[in-house]
Structures are given as structure tokens and as C-alpha cells.
Motif scaffolding. Sequence first.
Motif, PDB file in Angstrom:
ATOM      1  N   PRO A 159      -5.155  -1.570  17.007  1.00 37.89           N
ATOM      2  CA  PRO A 159      -4.718  -1.166  15.661  1.00 37.89           C
ATOM      3  C   PRO A 159      -3.550  -1.994  15.132  1.00 37.89           C
ATOM      4  CG  PRO A 159      -5.111   0.770  17.017  1.00 37.89           C
ATOM      5  CD  PRO A 159      -5.172  -0.416  17.931  1.00 37.89           C
ATOM      6  N   LEU A 160      -2.699  -2.512  16.022  1.00 36.67           N
ATOM      7  CA  LEU A 160      -1.585  -3.341  15.579  1.00 36.67           C
ATOM      8  C   LEU A 160      -2.077  -4.681  15.048  1.00 36.67           C
ATOM      9  CD1 LEU A 160       0.951  -2.679  18.479  1.00 36.67           C
ATOM     10  CD2 LEU A 160       0.929  -1.643  16.205  1.00 36.67           C
ATOM     11  N   ILE A 161      -3.100  -5.232  15.689  1.00 31.30           N
ATOM     12  CA  ILE A 161      -3.659  -6.502  15.219  1.00 31.30           C
ATOM     13  C   ILE A 161      -4.372  -6.303  13.886  1.00 31.30           C
ATOM     14  CG2 ILE A 161      -5.144  -8.451  15.795  1.00 31.30           C
ATOM     15  CD1 ILE A 161      -2.621  -8.016  17.577  1.00 31.30           C
ATOM     16  N   GLU A 162      -5.066  -5.185  13.744  1.00 29.51           N
ATOM     17  CA  GLU A 162      -5.734  -4.895  12.474  1.00 29.51           C
ATOM     18  C   GLU A 162      -4.705  -4.720  11.360  1.00 29.51           C
ATOM     19  OE1 GLU A 162      -8.355  -4.680   9.617  1.00 29.51           O
ATOM     20  OE2 GLU A 162      -8.783  -5.247  11.692  1.00 29.51           O
ATOM     21  N   GLN A 163      -3.563  -4.100  11.685  1.00 28.33           N
ATOM     22  CA  GLN A 163      -2.483  -3.959  10.704  1.00 28.33           C
ATOM     23  C   GLN A 163      -2.004  -5.339  10.245  1.00 28.33           C
ATOM     24  OE1 GLN A 163       0.028  -0.587  10.524  1.00 28.33           O
ATOM     25  NE2 GLN A 163      -0.489  -1.403   8.534  1.00 28.33           N
ATOM     26  N   CYS A 164      -1.869  -6.252  11.183  1.00 26.77           N
ATOM     27  CA  CYS A 164      -1.454  -7.616  10.859  1.00 26.77           C
ATOM     28  C   CYS A 164      -2.488  -8.294   9.962  1.00 26.77           C
ATOM     29  CB  CYS A 164      -1.252  -8.418  12.149  1.00 26.77           C
ATOM     30  SG  CYS A 164      -0.841 -10.155  11.885  1.00 26.77           S
ATOM     31  N   ARG A 165      -3.749  -8.119  10.280  1.00 21.55           N
ATOM     32  CA  ARG A 165      -4.811  -8.734   9.487  1.00 21.55           C
ATOM     33  C   ARG A 165      -4.789  -8.202   8.047  1.00 21.55           C
ATOM     34  NH1 ARG A 165      -9.231 -10.917  12.125  1.00 21.55           N
ATOM     35  NH2 ARG A 165     -10.721  -9.743  10.876  1.00 21.55           N
ATOM     36  N   GLU A 166      -4.532  -6.908   7.901  1.00 22.38           N
ATOM     37  CA  GLU A 166      -4.434  -6.309   6.564  1.00 22.38           C
ATOM     38  C   GLU A 166      -3.292  -6.938   5.768  1.00 22.38           C
ATOM     39  OE1 GLU A 166      -4.045  -2.095   6.796  1.00 22.38           O
ATOM     40  OE2 GLU A 166      -5.938  -1.818   7.869  1.00 22.38           O
ATOM     41  N   ILE A 167      -2.151  -7.123   6.432  1.00 17.09           N
ATOM     42  CA  ILE A 167      -0.992  -7.725   5.769  1.00 17.09           C
ATOM     43  C   ILE A 167      -1.312  -9.145   5.322  1.00 17.09           C
ATOM     44  CG2 ILE A 167       1.350  -8.582   6.172  1.00 17.09           C
ATOM     45  CD1 ILE A 167       1.789  -6.106   7.967  1.00 17.09           C
ATOM     46  N   VAL A 168      -1.964  -9.904   6.198  1.00 16.59           N
ATOM     47  CA  VAL A 168      -2.328 -11.290   5.865  1.00 16.59           C
ATOM     48  C   VAL A 168      -3.262 -11.319   4.663  1.00 16.59           C
ATOM     49  CG1 VAL A 168      -3.621 -13.313   6.651  1.00 16.59           C
ATOM     50  CG2 VAL A 168      -1.954 -12.222   8.173  1.00 16.59           C
ATOM     51  N   ARG A 169      -4.256 -10.452   4.670  1.00 19.12           N
ATOM     52  CA  ARG A 169      -5.213 -10.441   3.556  1.00 19.12           C
ATOM     53  C   ARG A 169      -4.526 -10.067   2.238  1.00 19.12           C
ATOM     54  NH1 ARG A 169      -8.819  -8.250   7.623  1.00 19.12           N
ATOM     55  NH2 ARG A 169      -8.343  -6.106   6.993  1.00 19.12           N
ATOM     56  N   LYS A 170      -3.620  -9.106   2.307  1.00 22.03           N
ATOM     57  CA  LYS A 170      -2.938  -8.694   1.085  1.00 22.03           C
ATOM     58  C   LYS A 170      -2.007  -9.791   0.588  1.00 22.03           C
ATOM     59  CE  LYS A 170      -0.827  -4.735  -1.135  1.00 22.03           C
ATOM     60  NZ  LYS A 170      -0.495  -3.292  -1.000  1.00 22.03           N
ATOM     61  N   PHE A 171      -1.292 -10.424   1.512  1.00 13.77           N
ATOM     62  CA  PHE A 171      -0.402 -11.523   1.127  1.00 13.77           C
ATOM     63  C   PHE A 171      -1.197 -12.640   0.460  1.00 13.77           C
ATOM     64  CE2 PHE A 171       1.933 -15.412   1.574  1.00 13.77           C
ATOM     65  CZ  PHE A 171       3.283 -15.067   1.482  1.00 13.77           C
ATOM     66  N   ASN A 172      -2.294 -13.043   1.083  1.00 14.74           N
ATOM     67  CA  ASN A 172      -3.106 -14.139   0.545  1.00 14.74           C
ATOM     68  C   ASN A 172      -3.744 -13.778  -0.798  1.00 14.74           C
ATOM     69  OD1 ASN A 172      -2.510 -15.782   2.713  1.00 14.74           O
ATOM     70  ND2 ASN A 172      -4.421 -15.367   3.808  1.00 14.74           N
ATOM     71  N   SER A 173      -4.088 -12.499  -0.984  1.00 16.43           N
ATOM     72  CA  SER A 173      -4.695 -12.088  -2.254  1.00 16.43           C
ATOM     73  C   SER A 173      -3.688 -12.136  -3.403  1.00 16.43           C
ATOM     74  CB  SER A 173      -5.268 -10.667  -2.137  1.00 16.43           C
ATOM     75  OG  SER A 173      -4.228  -9.703  -2.025  1.00 16.43           O
ATOM     76  N   ILE A 174      -2.409 -11.957  -3.077  1.00 18.42           N
ATOM     77  CA  ILE A 174      -1.364 -11.976  -4.105  1.00 18.42           C
ATOM     78  C   ILE A 174      -0.809 -13.377  -4.330  1.00 18.42           C
ATOM     79  CG2 ILE A 174       0.959 -11.138  -4.705  1.00 18.42           C
ATOM     80  CD1 ILE A 174       0.324  -8.621  -3.045  1.00 18.42           C
ATOM     81  N   TYR A 175      -0.530 -14.084  -3.227  1.00 18.14           N
ATOM     82  CA  TYR A 175       0.205 -15.350  -3.319  1.00 18.14           C
ATOM     83  C   TYR A 175      -0.655 -16.591  -3.064  1.00 18.14           C
ATOM     84  CZ  TYR A 175       4.063 -12.030  -2.891  1.00 18.14           C
ATOM     85  OH  TYR A 175       4.918 -10.973  -3.065  1.00 18.14           O
ATOM     86  N   GLY A 176      -1.942 -16.400  -2.802  1.00 18.21           N
ATOM     87  CA  GLY A 176      -2.805 -17.532  -2.527  1.00 18.21           C
ATOM     88  C   GLY A 176      -2.982 -17.736  -1.034  1.00 18.21           C
ATOM     89  N   GLU A 177      -4.025 -18.473  -0.662  1.00 18.14           N
ATOM     90  CA  GLU A 177      -4.354 -18.673   0.751  1.00 18.14           C
ATOM     91  C   GLU A 177      -3.237 -19.463   1.443  1.00 18.14           C
ATOM     92  OE1 GLU A 177      -6.861 -17.550   2.612  1.00 18.14           O
ATOM     93  OE2 GLU A 177      -7.494 -16.327   0.901  1.00 18.14           O
ATOM     94  N   THR A 178      -2.421 -18.742   2.175  1.00 14.78           N
ATOM     95  CA  THR A 178      -1.245 -19.323   2.825  1.00 14.78           C
ATOM     96  C   THR A 178      -1.224 -19.060   4.323  1.00 14.78           C
ATOM     97  OG1 THR A 178       0.009 -18.874   0.787  1.00 14.78           O
ATOM     98  CG2 THR A 178       1.281 -19.450   2.763  1.00 14.78           C
ATOM     99  N   LEU A 179      -1.603 -17.852   4.719  1.00 16.99           N
ATOM    100  CA  LEU A 179      -1.473 -17.414   6.103  1.00 16.99           C
ATOM    101  C   LEU A 179      -2.812 -17.406   6.829  1.00 16.99           C
ATOM    102  CD1 LEU A 179       0.787 -14.302   5.422  1.00 16.99           C
ATOM    103  CD2 LEU A 179       1.557 -16.573   6.148  1.00 16.99           C
ATOM    104  N   LYS A 180      -2.759 -17.681   8.131  1.00 10.61           N
ATOM    105  CA  LYS A 180      -3.947 -17.575   8.963  1.00 10.61           C
ATOM    106  C   LYS A 180      -4.141 -16.128   9.390  1.00 10.61           C
ATOM    107  CE  LYS A 180      -4.071 -22.193  11.066  1.00 10.61           C
ATOM    108  NZ  LYS A 180      -4.075 -22.950  12.347  1.00 10.61           N
TER     109      LYS A 180
END
Length: 333
Positions: A159-180
Motif C-alpha cells: 500500500p505504501l508503494i501504491e500511495q507513491c504511485r498515486e502521488i506521482v500520477r497526480k504530480f505529472n497530471s498537474i505539472y507535466g510528465e516529470t517523475l518516474k
Amino acid sequence: MKKRILTGIRPTGNLHLGHLFGAVGNWVNLQNEYDIHIEIADVQALTDNFNNPKKVRDNVTQLVLDLLSVGIDPNKSTLFIQSQIPEIAELTVFYSNLVTVSRLERNPTVKTEIAQKKELFGNNGESITYGFLGYPISQAADITIFNGELIPVGEDQLPLIEQCREIVRKFNSIYGETLKEPTHLLSTTSRVKGLDGNEKMGKSLGNAIFLVDNDETISKKIMAAITDPNKIKKDDKANPNICMVYYYHQLVNKENLKTVCAECKNGTRGCVACKKELITKMNEFLQPIREKRKYYAENPDIVKEILEAGTKKSQQTAKENMKKIKKAMMIDY
């Protein structure tokens, strides 16, 4: 280019067999195939040791000695100290705007740990700090500031890794494809049980065999280990599957395992003799680890150089990635 693994461990005490067979031994193998970065997570350790910073500080060196003694190779793995990478804390603040409190409280791993704290302190969670609740955010910052692609975890940490993946997806959706977006590398080993039969071997549970334990300590611990309660006399037949002594024979005495099992079932092996054999095998297993640890303990300058080199390398990586992140967020003034 090798794929990058990011993993970490909190400096709250010495490593025990649970760490070795459950995680760290796997890191030793992975370092031959991947670019592995191992974080000494001292900041995360402070989330529930904030009132005892000396404990955390002292355990940083002890933890590194343990890691080197079991085969972590500084020429293959990068060891670094979390608190020396300020970009992690900075990125944690940025990510905190992307995650709601209710989402953190629903995280199964966090829920379990909060329930444990409530049971321990009996105050309905009033002792839960903001830092403890938000550590999955900090963990996401750990992973992404170093472009971690694969994260070794057990099932309870998924669940911690999934939380990280959610954060990455949200960041990239707002600021552009930046994070892996990282993926988990699920451990194929199960947790090592404690000497008392507990499903988890833990530092604070009093049921662990530590890598630094000497011969006398090992002997006392194993002689007190739980065996089949139905075996009263030496020649009573027993069930090795419910005996913790046999359980540990499976870890360090595989060459004689069939004999141990058969004699236990037939009633031709007494518990005292079985424990003494395990004591011998456990000390033989730990001896090369002790010798290697002694070498590094007697050469603190080498350990210091390893940590300084790994931390310096990690600082450079974090700085480069933070430039990209701040540019995406339009705060690269």
C-alpha cells in the motif's frame, strides 16, 4: 544502464535474522544486477523516536556495520544518510499538497501501525504525530528524488508503494510528465518468526536473534526457545512443525534437516540435544558475519568514507532532479 532500486532501513537497532532472511540478504543479491541505493532512514526513524535522537544517531553507524558485514558492497551499492539530502524534506512538503489526510488514514499499512500504537498507548491515537501519519509522503519523496524504478517490499508494504504511485500520477497530471512511476519488487521470502513463535521477529519484542549476538547470548536465547509443548520426556514423539528450534534448523542447518526432522518425529531426539546442535550451527553461520563486522568496527575511517562517498553521490542526484521538479512547478526562480 542498470535499473535503479531504492530501498531503506531505519536506524533503530541492530539487524536480526528477520532482516537478513527477509530483506537484506535479498539486497546483497540484487546489488549484482541493479543500481541499488540504500537509504539509512534516520529522519523516518525520528517519526516515533523524536524524543530519543541519540538512539537514532548511535544506531546509524551500527546499522552500516551490520549491512557491510552481511555482504553489502559499497562498490556495488550506494549507502547514504537520509537527513543529509535536504531535497527529500523539500519534496515531502510539495507532495503534502497532493494527498488528503483521509487518504493517509485509509492506507492499510498506516492503519495497522496506528492500531498498534493505540493498543500500546491506549489513548485513542492521540499520540499519533503529523510526521508519523505523513511518513508515506516522505517515503514517496525518498523514492522519486532518486528516480527509483524498483522498490523491494513485502506484501504488507505494497500500500505504501501504491500511495507513491498515486502521488506521482497526480504530480505529472498537474505539472507535466516529470517523475518516474515506480513499481514494487515483491519479496519471495516470508517473515522470520520469533523465538517465541510470534509471526514476526522484532527488535522490541524480545524474540530476536541479532547478528551481533555472541556465543553466550545465542546459547541462552535458543535454550529458551519454544518447542512442541506435548513433548514432555526425551523419548516422546514430537511435531517439528510447531517447534521453533526445528524452524531455525531450517534456516541454518539444512544439511542435517532430514535427520533432525525424523529423529524428532520418532522420539529419538531430545529437545536439549536438538537445541545444542542448533546453537553450534547458528554460531557457525554467524561467525563470518561477526568477523567482517569486527574488521569494519576496527576501521571506522573506512566506514566514514563509504558513507560520505555514498551520501555525496546521492546529494548530486537529488539536486539534479530537484531542478527538474521545480522547473515543472514554476518555482525555479
